[in-house]
Design a protein around this motif. Structure first.
Motif, PDB file in Angstrom:
ATOM      1  N   THR A 147       0.837 -12.370  -4.269  1.00  0.00           N
ATOM      2  CA  THR A 147       0.606 -12.058  -2.863  1.00  0.00           C
ATOM      3  C   THR A 147       1.866 -11.631  -2.130  1.00  0.00           C
ATOM      4  O   THR A 147       1.796 -10.908  -1.159  1.00  0.00           O
ATOM      5  N   PHE A 148       3.036 -12.083  -2.609  1.00  0.00           N
ATOM      6  CA  PHE A 148       4.255 -11.869  -1.833  1.00  0.00           C
ATOM      7  C   PHE A 148       5.186 -10.849  -2.461  1.00  0.00           C
ATOM      8  O   PHE A 148       5.355 -10.787  -3.673  1.00  0.00           O
ATOM      9  N   ALA A 199       3.623 -10.566   2.932  1.00  0.00           N
ATOM     10  CA  ALA A 199       2.340 -10.563   2.241  1.00  0.00           C
ATOM     11  C   ALA A 199       1.925  -9.119   1.950  1.00  0.00           C
ATOM     12  O   ALA A 199       2.216  -8.211   2.722  1.00  0.00           O
ATOM     13  N   ASN A 200       1.229  -8.922   0.844  1.00  0.00           N
ATOM     14  CA  ASN A 200       0.926  -7.577   0.354  1.00  0.00           C
ATOM     15  C   ASN A 200      -0.317  -6.924   0.950  1.00  0.00           C
ATOM     16  O   ASN A 200      -0.683  -5.826   0.552  1.00  0.00           O
ATOM     17  N   HIS A 201      -0.967  -7.542   1.896  1.00  0.00           N
ATOM     18  CA  HIS A 201      -2.256  -7.036   2.374  1.00  0.00           C
ATOM     19  C   HIS A 201      -2.196  -5.589   2.862  1.00  0.00           C
ATOM     20  O   HIS A 201      -3.098  -4.794   2.583  1.00  0.00           O
ATOM     21  N   LYS A 243      -2.072  -3.455  -0.270  1.00  0.00           N
ATOM     22  CA  LYS A 243      -3.266  -3.626  -1.115  1.00  0.00           C
ATOM     23  C   LYS A 243      -4.510  -3.024  -0.464  1.00  0.00           C
ATOM     24  O   LYS A 243      -5.343  -2.433  -1.147  1.00  0.00           O
TER      25      LYS A 243
END
Length: 167
Positions: free
Chosen positions: A35-36, A70-72, A75
């Motif tokens: 996630t990071f 965070a990768n949101h 992604k």
């Protein structure tokens, strides 16, 4: 674990809160997701998503902000990936130690190290002088909206300094 659409060395656009786009680079990411991410963000804004050719010459010297995040945004596609920087060399984009200060009284502080291959994974911490605040990035993870807000503010108020800490 599912593969993610980005990798180390990828440049990407970050929508700014007022208008236009800032630019970041993935400097550290777990090979099979996670996630990071650790990245650098630059002192340039563009009215529209720039091409890779317009930004691939950016270097560490052009960065105004570094953080674990965070990768949101990447992604989900909200942060368009421009492509891989042709000359990306991991060693030239170091992942620093991070600074953490005891919140209540502010008399204790630590320098914290994270895994270079998994930026969200804690390795160790060492007590340090609280006066080191501002010389290292703060030890926390920015969610993608926080990165957008901070980068927007830095670019809007002309923070072209080489400060890498959060505010």
């Amino acid at each position: 674990m599912a593969r993610v659409p980005y990798k180390e060395g990828d440049l990407f656009a970050v929508p700014l809160r007022s208008e236009g786009y800032g630019i970041g680079i993935v400097a550290r990411a777990a090979k099979y997701g996670g996630t990071f991410i650790f990245g650098y963000f630059f002192d340039r804004a563009f009215p529209v998503v720039p091409s890779l050719a317009e930004v691939e010459s950016l270097s560490v010297a052009d960065a105004i902000y570094v953080t674990k995040f965070a990768n949101h945004g990447l992604k989900s596609g909200e942060w368009p990936i421009l492509g891989a920087a042709a000359l990306f060399e991991r060693a030239k984009w170091p992942m620093p130690q991070f600074f953490r200060k005891e919140i209540l009284y502010g008399k204790a502080a630590w320098l914290v190290t994270y895994d270079e291959d998994r930026p969200g994974r804690f390795i160790n911490e060492f007590r340090c002088d609280p006066s080191l605040a501002g010389q290292f990035p703060d030890d926390f993870i920015d969610f993608y909206g926080a990165v957008e807000i901070k980068l927007s503010m830095m670019l809007a108020d002309g923070r072209g300094s080489r400060a890498i800490s959060t505010f």
